[in-house]
Design a protein around this motif. Structure first.
Motif, mmCIF file in Angstrom:
data_model
loop_
_atom_site.group_PDB
_atom_site.id
_atom_site.type_symbol
_atom_site.label_atom_id
_atom_site.label_comp_id
_atom_site.label_asym_id
_atom_site.label_seq_id
_atom_site.Cartn_x
_atom_site.Cartn_y
_atom_site.Cartn_z
ATOM 1 N N SER A 10 0.840 -1.178 0.000
ATOM 2 C CA SER A 10 0.000 0.000 0.000
ATOM 3 C C SER A 10 0.885 1.240 0.000
ATOM 4 C CB SER A 10 -0.941 0.016 1.200
ATOM 5 O OG SER A 10 -0.206 0.129 2.394
ATOM 6 N N VAL A 88 -7.040 -0.176 -6.238
ATOM 7 C CA VAL A 88 -6.227 -1.341 -5.910
ATOM 8 C C VAL A 88 -5.738 -1.924 -7.234
ATOM 9 C CG1 VAL A 88 -6.100 -3.584 -4.781
ATOM 10 C CG2 VAL A 88 -7.596 -1.808 -3.854
ATOM 11 N N ARG A 114 -2.459 -1.353 -2.919
ATOM 12 C CA ARG A 114 -3.490 -0.340 -2.688
ATOM 13 C C ARG A 114 -2.843 1.030 -2.766
ATOM 14 N NH1 ARG A 114 -8.552 -0.213 -0.665
ATOM 15 N NH2 ARG A 114 -8.449 -2.460 -0.259
ATOM 16 N N THR A 116 -3.359 5.200 -2.865
ATOM 17 C CA THR A 116 -4.212 6.358 -2.581
ATOM 18 C C THR A 116 -3.480 7.607 -3.037
ATOM 19 O OG1 THR A 116 -5.170 5.262 -0.658
ATOM 20 C CG2 THR A 116 -5.453 7.653 -0.820
#
Lengths: 118, 112
Positions: A10, A88, A114, A116
């Protein structure tokens, strides 16, 4: 058996930054793929590579680039990340290209990255 | 346009109960249909593949059916377990270039 390894797991990224998602496979599969998965939209193909040295555009390629210098590695680069690229990301492989010799079309997926973008 | 539609979008059942997930497709020509299971936070994993000549195939408590005439497939889960909680994705291979067309998945929740 590792299969497909993705990194990072992530990441939070500021808009405008460059980001590379890494993907490595140890199955000696010829074909590799990058998908993004968004709620309500399912899995969508970004780019693919049927064999080392070749790449192709999928359904949603804009803003992304890939390279396939060897059989095992297939990195995905976001040159200048935008919030709509929050998603994702899944890397996958298959023994041969889906449109060609792979009779079954089974994909082997990594565990996902993931991302962002703020 | 090649499409794969799955229903329901989501489903909640009690442990031990059976359930059936549906997949309708318009992909032509048809090559095969595959069901994937995707656990939360993991990548999809293939459960079973259905080819044109196959009507029913079982994999443990999972039974897939295919009706190539009506272009429908179902995935039946018997005696559900908590570990069956996942998203189930139907993927059809076919079309002019044998590409993969993905359904959006059915999210199954099995409660104790």
């Amino acid at each position: 058996i590792a299969g497909i390894t993705q990194a990072p797991t992530s990441q939070i990224l500021a808009a405008g930054r460059r980001m590379t998602l890494r993907c490595t496979q140890d199955m000696r599969h010829n074909a590799m793929y990058w998908y993004r998965q968004d709620l309500g939209l399912g899995l969508r193909l970004i780019h693919y590579s049927n064999t080392a040295g070749t790449t192709g555009k999928g359904e949603v390629p804009d803003g992304y680039s890939v390279s396939r210098a060897n059989t095992d590695d297939f990195p995905l680069t976001l040159a200048s990340a935008v919030p709509s690229q929050t998603s994702v990301y899944f890397c996958a492989s298959s023994p041969a290209g889906i449109a060609g010799g792979s009779a079954t079309g089974e994909l082997f997926f990594g565990e996902g990255s993931r991302l962002t973008v703020l | 346009k090649n499409q794969v539609e799955q229903s329901p979008q989501s489903l909640i059942i009690l442990e031990g109960k059976n359930c059936t997930l549906q997949c309708n497709y318009t992909v032509s020509p048809f090559s095969n249909l595959r069901w994937y299971k995707q656990d939360t936070g993991r990548g999809p994993v293939s459960l079973t593949i259905m080819t044109f000549s196959e009507n029913t195939k079982s994999n443990g408590r999972y039974t897939a059916t295919l009706d190539a005439d009506t272009k429908q497939s179902s995935l039946h889960i018997t005696a559900s377990q908590l570990s069956d909680s996942a998203s189930y994705i139907c993927v059809v291979r076919g079309g002019s270039n044998y590409k993969l067309t993905f359904g959006k998945g059915t999210l199954l929740t099995v409660n104790p």
